[in-house]
Design a protein around this motif. Structure first.
Motif, PDB file in Angstrom:
ATOM      1  N   MET A  66       2.456 -22.438  46.953  1.00  0.00           N
ATOM      2  CA  MET A  66       2.768 -23.582  48.309  1.00  0.00           C
ATOM      3  C   MET A  66       1.497 -23.447  49.079  1.00  0.00           C
ATOM      4  SD  MET A  66       5.835 -23.751  50.617  1.00  0.00           S
ATOM      5  CE  MET A  66       6.989 -23.779  49.542  1.00  0.00           C
ATOM      6  N   ASN A  67       0.949 -24.747  49.774  1.00  0.00           N
ATOM      7  CA  ASN A  67      -0.445 -24.230  50.531  1.00  0.00           C
ATOM      8  C   ASN A  67       0.361 -23.928  52.169  1.00  0.00           C
ATOM      9  OD1 ASN A  67      -0.312 -26.953  51.389  1.00  0.00           O
ATOM     10  ND2 ASN A  67      -1.323 -27.924  49.637  1.00  0.00           N
ATOM     11  N   LEU A  68      -0.212 -24.192  52.937  1.00  0.00           N
ATOM     12  CA  LEU A  68      -0.249 -23.911  54.244  1.00  0.00           C
ATOM     13  C   LEU A  68       0.648 -24.925  54.548  1.00  0.00           C
ATOM     14  CD1 LEU A  68      -1.814 -21.482  54.282  1.00  0.00           C
ATOM     15  CD2 LEU A  68      -2.524 -21.537  56.476  1.00  0.00           C
ATOM     16  N   LYS A  69       0.092 -26.385  54.143  1.00  0.00           N
ATOM     17  CA  LYS A  69       0.545 -27.474  54.681  1.00  0.00           C
ATOM     18  C   LYS A  69       2.542 -27.836  54.425  1.00  0.00           C
ATOM     19  CE  LYS A  69      -0.403 -32.826  55.827  1.00  0.00           C
ATOM     20  NZ  LYS A  69       1.540 -32.631  55.174  1.00  0.00           N
ATOM     21  N   LYS A  70       2.127 -27.527  53.329  1.00  0.00           N
ATOM     22  CA  LYS A  70       3.716 -28.041  52.894  1.00  0.00           C
ATOM     23  C   LYS A  70       4.729 -26.901  53.408  1.00  0.00           C
ATOM     24  CE  LYS A  70       1.975 -29.932  48.321  1.00  0.00           C
ATOM     25  NZ  LYS A  70       2.034 -29.890  46.730  1.00  0.00           N
ATOM     26  N   ALA A  71       4.323 -25.185  53.539  1.00  0.00           N
ATOM     27  CA  ALA A  71       4.872 -24.619  53.989  1.00  0.00           C
ATOM     28  C   ALA A  71       4.932 -24.723  55.409  1.00  0.00           C
ATOM     29  CB  ALA A  71       3.791 -23.698  53.820  1.00  0.00           C
ATOM     30  N   LEU A  72       4.773 -25.557  56.179  1.00  0.00           N
ATOM     31  CA  LEU A  72       4.643 -25.539  57.732  1.00  0.00           C
ATOM     32  C   LEU A  72       5.746 -26.270  57.358  1.00  0.00           C
ATOM     33  CD1 LEU A  72       4.067 -25.299  60.623  1.00  0.00           C
ATOM     34  CD2 LEU A  72       2.560 -27.200  60.474  1.00  0.00           C
ATOM     35  N   ASP A  73       5.217 -27.192  56.411  1.00  0.00           N
ATOM     36  CA  ASP A  73       6.866 -29.205  56.312  1.00  0.00           C
ATOM     37  C   ASP A  73       8.282 -27.981  56.093  1.00  0.00           C
ATOM     38  OD1 ASP A  73       4.720 -30.755  57.249  1.00  0.00           O
ATOM     39  OD2 ASP A  73       4.409 -31.171  55.068  1.00  0.00           O
TER      40      ASP A  73
ATOM     41  N   LEU B 154       5.357 -18.597  62.306  1.00  0.00           N
ATOM     42  CA  LEU B 154       5.235 -18.170  60.580  1.00  0.00           C
ATOM     43  C   LEU B 154       4.576 -18.034  59.399  1.00  0.00           C
ATOM     44  CD1 LEU B 154       9.621 -18.287  60.688  1.00  0.00           C
ATOM     45  CD2 LEU B 154       7.793 -16.264  61.386  1.00  0.00           C
ATOM     46  N   VAL B 155       3.937 -20.139  59.478  1.00  0.00           N
ATOM     47  CA  VAL B 155       3.196 -20.043  58.588  1.00  0.00           C
ATOM     48  C   VAL B 155       1.721 -19.115  58.394  1.00  0.00           C
ATOM     49  CG1 VAL B 155       1.800 -21.988  57.612  1.00  0.00           C
ATOM     50  CG2 VAL B 155       4.181 -21.737  57.825  1.00  0.00           C
ATOM     51  N   CYS B 156       1.962 -19.146  60.453  1.00  0.00           N
ATOM     52  CA  CYS B 156       0.142 -18.774  60.663  1.00  0.00           C
ATOM     53  C   CYS B 156       0.000 -16.419  60.511  1.00  0.00           C
ATOM     54  CB  CYS B 156      -0.135 -18.862  62.282  1.00  0.00           C
ATOM     55  SG  CYS B 156      -0.740 -20.806  62.044  1.00  0.00           S
ATOM     56  N   TYR B 157       1.197 -16.305  60.595  1.00  0.00           N
ATOM     57  CA  TYR B 157       1.811 -14.888  60.989  1.00  0.00           C
ATOM     58  C   TYR B 157       0.907 -14.195  59.346  1.00  0.00           C
ATOM     59  CZ  TYR B 157       4.009 -10.164  60.432  1.00  0.00           C
ATOM     60  OH  TYR B 157       4.248  -9.476  59.863  1.00  0.00           O
ATOM     61  N   VAL B 158       1.974 -15.364  58.834  1.00  0.00           N
ATOM     62  CA  VAL B 158       2.149 -14.579  56.969  1.00  0.00           C
ATOM     63  C   VAL B 158       0.329 -15.722  55.904  1.00  0.00           C
ATOM     64  CG1 VAL B 158       2.536 -15.372  54.519  1.00  0.00           C
ATOM     65  CG2 VAL B 158       4.225 -14.902  56.493  1.00  0.00           C
TER      66      VAL B 158
ATOM     67  N   ASN C  60      -7.508 -24.216  57.182  1.00  0.00           N
ATOM     68  CA  ASN C  60      -6.982 -23.911  56.624  1.00  0.00           C
ATOM     69  C   ASN C  60      -5.928 -24.491  55.847  1.00  0.00           C
ATOM     70  OD1 ASN C  60      -7.777 -20.759  56.573  1.00  0.00           O
ATOM     71  ND2 ASN C  60      -7.676 -21.517  58.425  1.00  0.00           N
ATOM     72  N   GLN C  61      -5.324 -25.269  56.008  1.00  0.00           N
ATOM     73  CA  GLN C  61      -4.321 -25.973  55.424  1.00  0.00           C
ATOM     74  C   GLN C  61      -3.270 -26.265  53.303  1.00  0.00           C
ATOM     75  OE1 GLN C  61      -2.990 -30.346  57.330  1.00  0.00           O
ATOM     76  NE2 GLN C  61      -4.732 -29.941  58.532  1.00  0.00           N
ATOM     77  N   SER C  62      -5.255 -25.629  53.140  1.00  0.00           N
ATOM     78  CA  SER C  62      -5.161 -26.065  51.537  1.00  0.00           C
ATOM     79  C   SER C  62      -5.128 -24.491  50.719  1.00  0.00           C
ATOM     80  CB  SER C  62      -6.639 -27.055  51.269  1.00  0.00           C
ATOM     81  OG  SER C  62      -7.232 -25.914  51.272  1.00  0.00           O
TER      82      SER C  62
ATOM     83  N   ILE D 186       0.044 -19.650  50.190  1.00  0.00           N
ATOM     84  CA  ILE D 186       1.021 -18.616  51.043  1.00  0.00           C
ATOM     85  C   ILE D 186       1.615 -18.151  50.174  1.00  0.00           C
ATOM     86  CG2 ILE D 186       2.591 -20.316  51.640  1.00  0.00           C
ATOM     87  CD1 ILE D 186       2.337 -19.251  54.515  1.00  0.00           C
ATOM     88  N   ASP D 187       2.028 -17.050  50.674  1.00  0.00           N
ATOM     89  CA  ASP D 187       3.058 -16.343  49.854  1.00  0.00           C
ATOM     90  C   ASP D 187       4.548 -16.670  50.025  1.00  0.00           C
ATOM     91  OD1 ASP D 187       5.262 -14.771  48.743  1.00  0.00           O
ATOM     92  OD2 ASP D 187       3.622 -12.350  49.347  1.00  0.00           O
ATOM     93  N   ALA D 188       5.083 -17.021  49.526  1.00  0.00           N
ATOM     94  CA  ALA D 188       6.343 -18.204  49.919  1.00  0.00           C
ATOM     95  C   ALA D 188       7.543 -17.027  49.801  1.00  0.00           C
ATOM     96  CB  ALA D 188       6.846 -19.048  49.346  1.00  0.00           C
ATOM     97  N   ASN D 189       7.459 -15.900  49.379  1.00  0.00           N
ATOM     98  CA  ASN D 189       8.873 -14.836  49.488  1.00  0.00           C
ATOM     99  C   ASN D 189       8.057 -14.269  50.735  1.00  0.00           C
ATOM    100  OD1 ASN D 189       9.543 -15.701  46.825  1.00  0.00           O
ATOM    101  ND2 ASN D 189       8.437 -14.907  45.721  1.00  0.00           N
TER     102      ASN D 189
END
Length: 269
Positions: free
Chosen positions: A1-8, A29-33, A44-46, A49-52
């Motif tokens: 999962m990339n950052l954009k999808k994680a934020l959504d 949270l997304v930026c912290y991870v 850095n949207q693409s 990220i560690d989804a877990n």
């Protein structure tokens, strides 16, 4: 999962759970991870990220844990402060107390300043960084909070951290300014606070049966430690203005950014 999808995903999830400020908390949270600043997200949207790891943080937030504790640090005034379980979270209205103290300190050569019930040290350390010729004494009795205080004060040479109860007899030089954001919530009201506040230390919130215990201690023990023409600057509860005026002669009550009574200003004659 990339950052954009994680934020959504985070934003949708938190909105569905009726978590306030879902957009902002999701970004944090997304930026912290991802170990980046919030301002760096769009570059850095693409990135993957560690989804877990993100999922576990979302669950903590859903359970009411403050975002600041999850991230472990928070911006206040012009600095970043470490926070976590056992220490009160810095709040934006308290920055007005710092700004007022700074305005007084600028007029004094090498001012001596006490920060009573210091907690994370956000008040005293912020003043010390702004007024570099000051001598700031940050006093905190909670051992848990004191660990954050020491960490936040590391490298700030004009700050002295003291592990003590403000009711103790502490050997200090006479003060030009005494600031404090002491516990001021009535004991009976603690259990009715919003869920996130239940994670914060009761020691930093409970001001006794009428919320005024610590102001009484300060009045009784610290008036003699304040120089003539020195100033007390306290954060207060929004219904405590009249009570503070009874405890301290010549108290002026100032409103915060939200229009509530928030700061007591008392010049010693």
């Amino acid at each position: 999962m990339n950052l954009k999808k994680a934020l959504d995903f985070c934003t949708y999830y938190l909105r569905d759970k009726n978590i306030d400020e879902a957009d902002f908390k999701s970004l944090c949270l997304v930026c912290y991870v991802a170990k980046i600043k919030n301002s760096e997200f769009y570059l850095n949207q693409s990135r993957e990220i560690d989804a877990n790891a993100l999922e576990s943080l979302l669950l903590r937030l859903e359970n009411g844990e403050p975002l600041q504790y999850i991230i472990g640090k928070w911006d206040f005034y012009e600095s970043e402060f470490y926070v976590g379980k056992g220490v009160l979270i810095p709040r934006p209205e308290t920055e007005e107390l710092v700004e007022l103290a700074v305005s007084y300190a600028k007029k004094i050569n090498e001012p001596v300043i006490y920060d009573l019930c210091s907690g994370s040290g956000c008040i005293g350390i912020s003043i010390a960084k702004k007024i570099t010729d000051s001598k700031v004494f940050c006093i905190e009795k909670s051992e848990e909070a004191f660990e954050y205080l020491k960490k936040n004060a590391n490298g700030v040479k004009n700050v002295t951290t003291i592990l003590a109860d403000i009711n103790d007899d502490i050997d200090l030089p006479m003060a030009d300014i005494i600031v404090s954001n002491p516990p001021y919530i009535k004991s009976k009201d603690i259990k009715g606070l919003q869920r996130e506040l239940s994670f914060e230390p009761e020691l930093a919130l409970d001001g006794g049966s009428d919320g005024l215990d610590f102001y009484r201690i300060i009045s009784e023990k610290y008036t003699s430690k304040l120089k003539n023409d020195g100033v007390f600057l306290f954060e207060i509860g929004n219904e405590q203005g009249e009570d503070i005026k009874k405890l301290f002669k010549n108290a002026d009550i100032l409103k915060d950014i939200y229009g509530n009574d928030r700061i007591a200003e008392i010049i010693k004659e």
